[in-house]
Write a protein that holds these residues in place. Structure first.
Motif, PDB file in Angstrom:
ATOM      1  N   UNK A 284      -7.178 -13.116  -5.639  1.00  0.00           N
ATOM      2  CA  UNK A 284      -6.636 -14.316  -6.291  1.00  0.00           C
ATOM      3  C   UNK A 284      -5.466 -13.985  -7.207  1.00  0.00           C
ATOM      4  N   UNK A 285      -4.879 -12.827  -7.040  1.00  0.00           N
ATOM      5  CA  UNK A 285      -3.772 -12.422  -7.910  1.00  0.00           C
ATOM      6  C   UNK A 285      -2.629 -13.441  -7.854  1.00  0.00           C
ATOM      7  N   UNK A 286      -2.284 -13.898  -6.642  1.00  0.00           N
ATOM      8  CA  UNK A 286      -1.210 -14.889  -6.534  1.00  0.00           C
ATOM      9  C   UNK A 286      -1.595 -16.174  -7.255  1.00  0.00           C
ATOM     10  N   UNK A 287      -2.868 -16.564  -7.125  1.00  0.00           N
ATOM     11  CA  UNK A 287      -3.329 -17.801  -7.758  1.00  0.00           C
ATOM     12  C   UNK A 287      -3.154 -17.745  -9.271  1.00  0.00           C
ATOM     13  N   UNK A 288      -3.558 -16.627  -9.855  1.00  0.00           N
ATOM     14  CA  UNK A 288      -3.437 -16.488 -11.312  1.00  0.00           C
ATOM     15  C   UNK A 288      -1.969 -16.471 -11.721  1.00  0.00           C
ATOM     16  N   UNK A 289      -1.163 -15.728 -10.985  1.00  0.00           N
ATOM     17  CA  UNK A 289       0.264 -15.635 -11.311  1.00  0.00           C
ATOM     18  C   UNK A 289       0.927 -17.012 -11.281  1.00  0.00           C
ATOM     19  N   UNK A 290       0.657 -17.796 -10.214  1.00  0.00           N
ATOM     20  CA  UNK A 290       1.282 -19.106 -10.104  1.00  0.00           C
ATOM     21  C   UNK A 290       0.806 -20.051 -11.197  1.00  0.00           C
ATOM     22  N   UNK A 291      -0.424 -19.867 -11.678  1.00  0.00           N
ATOM     23  CA  UNK A 291      -0.981 -20.784 -12.670  1.00  0.00           C
ATOM     24  C   UNK A 291      -0.475 -20.496 -14.075  1.00  0.00           C
ATOM     25  N   UNK A 292      -0.277 -19.209 -14.366  1.00  0.00           N
ATOM     26  CA  UNK A 292       0.170 -18.884 -15.725  1.00  0.00           C
ATOM     27  C   UNK A 292       1.688 -18.868 -15.862  1.00  0.00           C
ATOM     28  N   UNK A 293       2.390 -18.931 -14.724  1.00  0.00           N
ATOM     29  CA  UNK A 293       3.857 -18.887 -14.776  1.00  0.00           C
ATOM     30  C   UNK A 293       4.456 -19.988 -15.642  1.00  0.00           C
ATOM     31  N   UNK A 294       3.960 -21.236 -15.551  1.00  0.00           N
ATOM     32  CA  UNK A 294       4.537 -22.279 -16.417  1.00  0.00           C
ATOM     33  C   UNK A 294       4.335 -21.998 -17.906  1.00  0.00           C
ATOM     34  N   UNK A 295       3.350 -21.167 -18.240  1.00  0.00           N
ATOM     35  CA  UNK A 295       3.048 -20.866 -19.639  1.00  0.00           C
ATOM     36  C   UNK A 295       3.865 -19.690 -20.152  1.00  0.00           C
ATOM     37  N   UNK A 296       3.922 -18.602 -19.355  1.00  0.00           N
ATOM     38  CA  UNK A 296       4.573 -17.372 -19.833  1.00  0.00           C
ATOM     39  C   UNK A 296       5.906 -17.110 -19.152  1.00  0.00           C
ATOM     40  N   UNK A 297       6.261 -17.914 -18.142  1.00  0.00           N
ATOM     41  CA  UNK A 297       7.510 -17.689 -17.407  1.00  0.00           C
ATOM     42  C   UNK A 297       7.243 -16.961 -16.091  1.00  0.00           C
ATOM     43  N   UNK A 298       8.002 -17.301 -15.049  1.00  0.00           N
ATOM     44  CA  UNK A 298       7.768 -16.779 -13.698  1.00  0.00           C
ATOM     45  C   UNK A 298       7.860 -15.256 -13.644  1.00  0.00           C
ATOM     46  N   UNK A 299       8.910 -14.667 -14.171  1.00  0.00           N
ATOM     47  CA  UNK A 299       9.092 -13.233 -14.063  1.00  0.00           C
ATOM     48  C   UNK A 299       8.053 -12.475 -14.880  1.00  0.00           C
ATOM     49  N   UNK A 300       7.789 -12.972 -16.098  1.00  0.00           N
ATOM     50  CA  UNK A 300       6.807 -12.277 -16.946  1.00  0.00           C
ATOM     51  C   UNK A 300       5.413 -12.367 -16.313  1.00  0.00           C
TER      52      UNK A 300
END
Length: 451
Positions: free
Chosen positions: A370-386
């Motif tokens: 689920x790594x992609x799932x977590x990354x896509x979900x937190x991106x709006x909070x911390x920024x896509x690249x971070x």
């Protein structure tokens, strides 16, 4: 003593079915030749080419039971084809009317039409088998729409899917094949009647030839072609190539199931039958026999397709050799696909689905699925690249330390403060990252049941 798996007492039901063997048996083939000859006499009586009384006598008197099969075998080997020996004996049965048997026809007219009659019956049987396999897959897809499983790409965990979604993908291919098979039968099942060089010159230059061919097609329920197809073999090639494609789709199902039956996966098991898949030395073994046979049939069907493509290249108005390749490839292709569908129906209808193991296997990579799932979900909070860098580092650390993605994320105070520990735990649940898998599964099942 048999020399091939198709007529072997031991192997014939692993590479064919009794029903399809009956359709392509010598008895059935000779009967289809007789059916063609008697239908031709009736068609020619309707068009005024032969006397109606002769056609009636031919239809009444021609009888398979009256043939001397040993004489037929010997004469076929001498002539190189069975039609002349059959016509000779059939004409003897008809007395004077026998003089009008096989009027204006050539050997290939009769043999090709007889094969078309066999193919029609064989396709009917295959369509029934295919429909039953599709129905079974639709039931599996519906039942397991929400059964979470590991999606695998390059044999590595990728993203979560459902087992129902996987079944629906299998089913969608077979649905398209069912459409192709119906379309192919409408194109390919053509009567053959052209005479020596295909021009119907034996019936004169008037309309009698074409009218007779049309009447023969009507008698036998086959399509009346636009022109003689003695050396245009695309119809049979289309059928066998399609069989190879269906076999390939069944082989893909078999490959997936064999992998999922492996001890390391343990997600599926073929139906239990005492002794099936047993080993002579290892009592614990339960080998996926049906899947193995489906996989083997797929490879053999590819060979038949290749042979038929070779047989397309025929010289001028009558081939010197390529036609003979079809005599082996066509019946064997029907047998192989019928066998594969039989094995698929048996195996899928009793397939043991270990749902708990499927779910457990989604966690064997420590939540990395689920790594992609977590990354896509937190991106709006911390920024896509971070977000990408953060999850990448967490995955690397989890792999190196043998821990889980969730534990590595919970060990980052800033992230926990931003989205909360409960949210992190929720994001690491494979069941929440299924995208449109369930919706697509429902769509395929609805379409299949609607048809």
């Amino acid at each position: 003593m048999s020399t091939t798996v198709f007529d072997s007492l031991l192997f014939r039901d692993m590479f064919g079915t009794p029903e399809m063997r009956d359709i392509f048996s010598d008895t059935a083939y000779v009967q289809r030749i007789l059916d063609t000859e008697t239908a031709l006499a009736r068609a020619q009586a309707r068009t005024g080419v032969v006397p109606a009384e002769a056609a009636e006598e031919i239809t009444k008197r021609v009888d398979f039971a009256g043939l001397d099969l040993e004489r037929l075998r010997n004469e076929t080997e001498i002539v190189g084809y069975p039609v002349l020996p059959i016509v000779t004996q059939a004409a003897e049965q008809c007395g004077e009317a026998g003089g009008y048997l096989h009027w204006g026809a050539t050997t290939q007219d009769i043999m090709d039409t007889a094969v078309m009659l066999q193919c029609r019956q064989g396709i009917d049987h295959l369509q029934g088998q295919l429909d039953r396999v599709r129905h079974t897959l639709a039931d599996l897809a519906h039942e397991h729409t929400d059964t979470v499983a590991a999606g695998r790409t390059h044999l590595q965990h990728a993203l979560p899917v459902t087992f129902g979604y996987r079944c629906a993908v299998w089913l969608s291919a077979l649905d398209r094949h069912a459409q192709r098979l119906q379309q192919a039968r409408e194109r390919a099942l053509m009567v053959q009647f052209g005479g020596a060089a295909g021009t119907l010159a034996s019936l004169g230059s008037g309309p009698e030839g074409l009218r007779t061919r049309a009447a023969l097609a009507a008698e036998l329920g086959l399509r009346d072609p636009e022109i003689t197809w003695h050396v245009a073999r695309d119809g049979l090639v289309e059928l066998v190539s399609l069989f190879a494609a269906v076999g390939g789709s069944l082989g893909k199902i078999a490959w997936d199931i064999m992998m999922m039956c492996s001890s390391e996966f343990g997600e599926l098991a073929e139906p239990f039958v005492p002794g099936r898949g047993a080993s002579s030395t290892m009592p614990q073994k339960r080998n996926p026999i049906s899947s193995e046979l489906m996989f083997a049939a797929a490879k053999l069907l590819r060979e038949k397709s290749s042979t038929m493509l070779d047989a397309m290249m025929q010289d001028f108005e009558r081939a010197t050799g390529p036609w003979h390749l079809e005599w082996a490839a066509v019946p064997e292709a029907f047998l192989l696909l019928s066998s594969s569908l039989h094995q698929a129906e048996f195996m899928l209808s009793g397939l043991e689905v270990h749902t708990d193991t499927m779910r457990r296997n989604t966690h064997i990579t420590g939540g990395l699925i689920v790594a992609e799932a977590v990354m896509m979900d937190i991106a709006p909070v911390v920024g896509r690249q971070h977000a990408h860098e953060l999850i990448y580092d967490a995955c690397r650390t989890a792999i190196e330390s043998g821990t889980t993605l969730e534990s590595q994320l919970l060990a980052q105070p800033t992230l926990v403060e931003q989205i909360g520990p409960d949210r992190i735990s929720h994001l690491c649940d494979p069941a929440r990252y299924l995208g449109s898998a369930q919706a697509m599964t429902h769509s395929v099942v609805r379409q299949d049941r609607g048809r």
